[in-house]
Design a protein around this motif. Sequence first.
Motif, PDB file in Angstrom:
ATOM      1  N   ASN A 193       6.470   8.631  -7.976  1.00 54.03           N
ATOM      2  CA  ASN A 193       7.858   7.648  -7.278  1.00 54.03           C
ATOM      3  C   ASN A 193       6.687   6.648  -7.326  1.00 54.03           C
ATOM      4  O   ASN A 193       7.280   4.827  -8.197  1.00 54.03           O
ATOM      5  N   ALA A 194       5.647   6.082  -7.284  1.00 58.06           N
ATOM      6  CA  ALA A 194       4.714   4.937  -7.123  1.00 58.06           C
ATOM      7  C   ALA A 194       4.631   4.135  -8.733  1.00 58.06           C
ATOM      8  O   ALA A 194       4.867   3.229  -9.140  1.00 58.06           O
ATOM      9  N   ARG A 195       4.260   5.649 -10.108  1.00 57.60           N
ATOM     10  CA  ARG A 195       4.487   4.851 -10.930  1.00 57.60           C
ATOM     11  C   ARG A 195       5.727   4.352 -11.642  1.00 57.60           C
ATOM     12  O   ARG A 195       5.514   3.565 -12.476  1.00 57.60           O
ATOM     13  N   LEU A 232       1.383  -1.363  -0.079  1.00 55.84           N
ATOM     14  CA  LEU A 232       0.078   0.068  -0.295  1.00 55.84           C
ATOM     15  C   LEU A 232       0.979   0.992   0.142  1.00 55.84           C
ATOM     16  O   LEU A 232       1.780   1.931   0.937  1.00 55.84           O
ATOM     17  N   TRP A 233       1.198   1.612  -1.132  1.00 58.30           N
ATOM     18  CA  TRP A 233       1.308   3.010  -1.391  1.00 58.30           C
ATOM     19  C   TRP A 233       1.073   4.318  -0.453  1.00 58.30           C
ATOM     20  O   TRP A 233       0.355   4.298  -0.597  1.00 58.30           O
ATOM     21  N   ARG A 234       2.102   5.060   0.408  1.00 56.61           N
ATOM     22  CA  ARG A 234       1.767   6.755   1.036  1.00 56.61           C
ATOM     23  C   ARG A 234       3.132   7.722   0.554  1.00 56.61           C
ATOM     24  O   ARG A 234       2.989   7.927   1.261  1.00 56.61           O
ATOM     25  N   GLY A 235       3.645   7.411  -0.441  1.00 53.42           N
ATOM     26  CA  GLY A 235       4.516   7.981  -0.785  1.00 53.42           C
ATOM     27  C   GLY A 235       4.010   8.941  -1.798  1.00 53.42           C
ATOM     28  O   GLY A 235       3.186   9.119  -1.929  1.00 53.42           O
ATOM     29  N   LEU A 288      -2.390  -0.053  -8.376  1.00 52.07           N
ATOM     30  CA  LEU A 288      -2.023   1.040  -9.464  1.00 52.07           C
ATOM     31  C   LEU A 288      -2.163   0.675 -10.973  1.00 52.07           C
ATOM     32  O   LEU A 288      -2.613   1.407 -11.845  1.00 52.07           O
ATOM     33  N   ARG A 289      -2.376  -0.022 -11.063  1.00 51.89           N
ATOM     34  CA  ARG A 289      -2.127  -1.294 -12.645  1.00 51.89           C
ATOM     35  C   ARG A 289      -3.472  -0.659 -13.166  1.00 51.89           C
ATOM     36  O   ARG A 289      -3.910  -0.173 -13.795  1.00 51.89           O
ATOM     37  N   GLU A 290      -4.437  -0.558 -11.957  1.00 54.34           N
ATOM     38  CA  GLU A 290      -5.943  -0.694 -12.827  1.00 54.34           C
ATOM     39  C   GLU A 290      -5.681   0.756 -12.318  1.00 54.34           C
ATOM     40  O   GLU A 290      -7.209   0.757 -13.553  1.00 54.34           O
ATOM     41  N   LEU A 291      -5.775   1.667 -11.784  1.00 54.66           N
ATOM     42  CA  LEU A 291      -5.800   3.083 -11.619  1.00 54.66           C
ATOM     43  C   LEU A 291      -5.331   3.842 -13.566  1.00 54.66           C
ATOM     44  O   LEU A 291      -6.445   4.782 -13.991  1.00 54.66           O
ATOM     45  N   ALA A 321       0.286  -9.993 -14.412  1.00 57.70           N
ATOM     46  CA  ALA A 321      -0.427  -9.108 -14.421  1.00 57.70           C
ATOM     47  C   ALA A 321      -0.714  -9.117 -13.054  1.00 57.70           C
ATOM     48  O   ALA A 321      -1.565  -8.210 -11.936  1.00 57.70           O
ATOM     49  N   ARG A 322      -0.189 -10.101 -12.194  1.00 56.56           N
ATOM     50  CA  ARG A 322      -0.557 -10.818 -10.999  1.00 56.56           C
ATOM     51  C   ARG A 322       0.719  -9.843  -9.854  1.00 56.56           C
ATOM     52  O   ARG A 322       0.218  -8.933  -8.699  1.00 56.56           O
ATOM     53  N   ILE A 323       1.307  -9.861 -10.779  1.00 60.63           N
ATOM     54  CA  ILE A 323       2.638  -9.498  -9.944  1.00 60.63           C
ATOM     55  C   ILE A 323       2.375  -7.829  -9.676  1.00 60.63           C
ATOM     56  O   ILE A 323       2.385  -7.380  -8.762  1.00 60.63           O
ATOM     57  N   LEU A 324       1.957  -7.176 -10.805  1.00 59.80           N
ATOM     58  CA  LEU A 324       2.066  -5.696 -11.284  1.00 59.80           C
ATOM     59  C   LEU A 324       0.881  -5.173 -10.094  1.00 59.80           C
ATOM     60  O   LEU A 324       0.192  -3.963  -9.680  1.00 59.80           O
ATOM     61  N   GLY A 325       0.090  -6.603 -10.458  1.00 59.31           N
ATOM     62  CA  GLY A 325      -1.946  -5.487  -9.512  1.00 59.31           C
ATOM     63  C   GLY A 325      -1.209  -5.478  -7.605  1.00 59.31           C
ATOM     64  O   GLY A 325      -2.019  -4.622  -6.421  1.00 59.31           O
ATOM     65  N   MET A 326       0.061  -6.104  -6.539  1.00 61.66           N
ATOM     66  CA  MET A 326       0.156  -5.946  -5.399  1.00 61.66           C
ATOM     67  C   MET A 326       0.697  -4.259  -5.032  1.00 61.66           C
ATOM     68  O   MET A 326       0.849  -4.384  -3.777  1.00 61.66           O
ATOM     69  N   LEU A 327       0.493  -4.239  -6.102  1.00 67.52           N
ATOM     70  CA  LEU A 327       0.778  -2.169  -5.923  1.00 67.52           C
ATOM     71  C   LEU A 327      -0.291  -1.131  -5.482  1.00 67.52           C
ATOM     72  O   LEU A 327      -1.341  -1.055  -6.513  1.00 67.52           O
TER      73      LEU A 327
END
Length: 406
Positions: free
Chosen positions: A62-64, A55-58, A164-167, A101-107
């Motif tokens: 930088n998340a991208r 879960l990104w809080r920064g 983030l990937r879905e967003l 997709a599963r790995i990238l969907g973890m952010l």
Amino acid sequence: MNQPPVVEWTEADEPRSARWRSENGTPPPRRIVIADDRTKADDAYRAACEGTALLWRGDFHNARQLLTALARRIDRRPRKAPPADVTQAFHVHRAAQNHRARILGMLLVPLDATLAVPLHRAPDVREACARAYGPDEPAAGGAATGKAAGATASTDPTASLVSLRELLGLIGANEWRKKGVEIPALGGDRIHPHYGVFSPARGEYVDLVAEAPLPGEELAFDIGTGTGVLASVLARRGVRRVVATDQDPRALACARENTQRLGVAGQVDVIEADLFPAGRAPLIVCNPPWVPAKPTSPVEYAVYDPGNRMLYGFLSGLADHLTPDGEGWLILSDLAEHLGLRPRTELLDAFAEAGLTILGRLDITPRHPRARDTSDPLHVARAAEVTSLWRLGLADRADRIEAETP
């Protein structure tokens, strides 16, 4: 109504919870850790591979960058040579796509009650989210984006988490909706696809419908209309009434908006139906999903048709909805044949079993870049692909014509 799924985690030694959003039906992650600008890409990748979401809080930018770094780590993993068997190569390719997709969907990133992202330098995503998540969501007004990094997610049930990937997919889809896709068969006018509705970016099949000789101009059915592009082409060609059907609420709304924008809403009735509307028509058009495989996201239902449900449903019901001298236009790629997923003989047998005969066929080769991409593991199949418009009529049509001939 089913309660929306809830995701839970611990943050600052306190239990937290929020609504979980996933348009492709991915279940909530079981484990969540907090990540921010100090998180290293290798650590994030290791956690994601182990099934732990971050879960990104920064800072949003930088998340991208972290998402891009995760993608690079997936792509640089040693790859085995694709199987010689093309069908097996297809399944391996799909498995690799799902793994990615599963790995990238973890952010994950948070959304507040107004569908804004409460992170530093976050873009305004409220319109994109409201359009994708539906009219039951909060309006796109309210709190502004760009709150300070480090804000914690609310336990308010209207707050939520999303990958983030879905967003980013929602943001991109909303830009396509605003920009639209130019359709040469509509004189360069544009179709504006909604989120989750298949875009007619590959326009070859649209050209086939624009070129095939019309059997009449009184009435046509467009089965599985999607964006409404084929119904609009038929209306522009002079068909006085087109009944366009779909089951997906997003597609129905999209088709209505596009036919209104193109000035053909007076000729096109967009209705909810499982395949056929009531009655018969001299022309019935269907562009079903082309590949018999399981979809993994809503938009993939326009590409993958498990068990050929829509294809064979259309064929089996066509004879009951055609006028005696009418034509059914089946628009179908033969990619599934080149992948070994549906032989041509199976398709021809389905025509015969449905009481149909082939009146003619128009073919066109793909123009999209993937057909020429030799690095694609499915290149051989894609390079050989042909999209066809099959003109189908009732099987006894030839006998009736012969009997009526003096």
